[in-house]
Motif scaffolding. Sequence first.
Motif, PDB file in Angstrom:
ATOM      1  N   LYS A 142     -32.945  34.959  40.464  1.00 32.78           N
ATOM      2  CA  LYS A 142     -33.273  33.798  39.633  1.00 32.78           C
ATOM      3  C   LYS A 142     -34.783  33.620  39.507  1.00 32.78           C
ATOM      4  O   LYS A 142     -35.304  33.301  38.427  1.00 32.78           O
ATOM      5  CB  LYS A 142     -32.634  32.535  40.214  1.00 32.78           C
ATOM      6  N   LEU A 143     -35.496  33.847  40.624  1.00 35.27           N
ATOM      7  CA  LEU A 143     -36.958  33.761  40.575  1.00 35.27           C
ATOM      8  C   LEU A 143     -37.535  34.835  39.659  1.00 35.27           C
ATOM      9  O   LEU A 143     -38.468  34.571  38.882  1.00 35.27           O
ATOM     10  CB  LEU A 143     -37.538  33.900  41.991  1.00 35.27           C
ATOM     11  N   LEU A 144     -36.966  36.054  39.750  1.00 30.91           N
ATOM     12  CA  LEU A 144     -37.431  37.122  38.864  1.00 30.91           C
ATOM     13  C   LEU A 144     -37.136  36.810  37.406  1.00 30.91           C
ATOM     14  O   LEU A 144     -37.912  37.179  36.509  1.00 30.91           O
ATOM     15  CB  LEU A 144     -36.781  38.452  39.262  1.00 30.91           C
ATOM     16  N   ALA A 145     -36.015  36.133  37.146  1.00 31.55           N
ATOM     17  CA  ALA A 145     -35.707  35.733  35.777  1.00 31.55           C
ATOM     18  C   ALA A 145     -36.771  34.771  35.260  1.00 31.55           C
ATOM     19  O   ALA A 145     -37.229  34.876  34.116  1.00 31.55           O
ATOM     20  CB  ALA A 145     -34.325  35.092  35.712  1.00 31.55           C
ATOM     21  N   ILE A 146     -37.186  33.834  36.118  1.00 31.13           N
ATOM     22  CA  ILE A 146     -38.229  32.881  35.733  1.00 31.13           C
ATOM     23  C   ILE A 146     -39.557  33.605  35.531  1.00 31.13           C
ATOM     24  O   ILE A 146     -40.261  33.393  34.543  1.00 31.13           O
ATOM     25  CB  ILE A 146     -38.368  31.776  36.800  1.00 31.13           C
ATOM     26  N   VAL A 147     -39.887  34.484  36.495  1.00 25.02           N
ATOM     27  CA  VAL A 147     -41.136  35.250  36.391  1.00 25.02           C
ATOM     28  C   VAL A 147     -41.113  36.139  35.149  1.00 25.02           C
ATOM     29  O   VAL A 147     -42.121  36.284  34.453  1.00 25.02           O
ATOM     30  CB  VAL A 147     -41.350  36.100  37.666  1.00 25.02           C
ATOM     31  N   GLY A 148     -39.950  36.736  34.865  1.00 24.52           N
ATOM     32  CA  GLY A 148     -39.838  37.586  33.692  1.00 24.52           C
ATOM     33  C   GLY A 148     -40.071  36.832  32.404  1.00 24.52           C
ATOM     34  O   GLY A 148     -40.773  37.312  31.500  1.00 24.52           O
ATOM     35  N   THR A 149     -39.503  35.640  32.297  1.00 24.13           N
ATOM     36  CA  THR A 149     -39.726  34.817  31.107  1.00 24.13           C
ATOM     37  C   THR A 149     -41.187  34.428  30.991  1.00 24.13           C
ATOM     38  O   THR A 149     -41.785  34.500  29.905  1.00 24.13           O
ATOM     39  CB  THR A 149     -38.844  33.549  31.172  1.00 24.13           C
TER      40      THR A 149
END
Length: 351
Positions: free
Chosen positions: A252-259
């Motif tokens: 989930k953190l990577l999803a946020i960082v990716g966005t």
Amino acid sequence: MSIGLIALLDDIAGLAKVAAASLDDVGAQAVKAGAKAAGVVIDDAAVTPRYVVGFAASRELPIVGRIALGSLRNKLIYLLPAALILSFVAPWAITPLLMIGGAYLCYEGSEKVFEALFPHGAHEHEAAVGAATQTEQNVEDEKVSGAIKTDFILSAEIMAITLASLPSGSTWMQALVLAVVGIGITALVYGGVALIVKADDAGLALAANDRPVSSLLRRDDASAKLHTDRLLAPLTKGFGRGLVKAMPILLKLLAIVGTAAMIWVGGGIIIHGLEGYGFAGLAHAIHDIAAAAGHAVPSLGSAVEWLVSAAAAGLFGLILGAILIPLTHYVAVPVAKALRGGSRKAEKHTV
């Protein structure tokens, strides 16, 4: 006859030395170029895991594999020849094309932010732009397609940075370096992504394994338990349970960082592009603010300067993306539908 043979062998040896030197040169140039593109590579690695969030574990690696193949196709079939042709025929076109790609990243990233903040409005927007019926296969195909489109923009930036960092030389040498960088970065990024998304499975295996050392040594006798198994099993099982609990949070953190990375990279591309066309005020203002922030914290000057620059580029990208969402909704989509309707009517009239 023998003298001629010796001369021929000598020529072959000379050619082999030249070829070896060329390969060494390709490797060195590829490493240097890849290092310069490291920032975009990190963004690429951060962006990709968010596309597998929410899928069954059995579909994670196939999805990563599909995206990786699409990434290789982007780099080797489309971007590599396009970069060489554009650099030779129309170098002026590279910057505007990258800016269009940057605008797309800003739009897609801002759309994800919009979806998180206003889920009802985001569903209406998806319906307006003609989102497919959300079956399981459609969702996966849509995610893969979106990932490959995003990868195309990031890969274009990587290839452009790589090409710009290469010294002037033969076209085949530049093509070879671009290919080496493209393949190497794809393997690095998607190999890392595969490890990240399957880490929870590894954690489950560790958490259930009472014989970690025996399993590693491939001792098949289940009753034979080494002393080291008894010592290490609590540690490995605890580590495995920690992995299982941590991976959903990490994804989930990577999803946020990716966005955030999409918006930041897209905004940065637009800002640097505008600077190249003489509109350098925004870039200079960001640089001055970042430099002042870095000087305010001398011990962390470089890190603070980078963070402020990235935040400013991200804010610009978010604003640009927020402008593009209604433009897409109320202008681009109706125009596209009208054009499609007109072409269909023309086809019926022709028939």
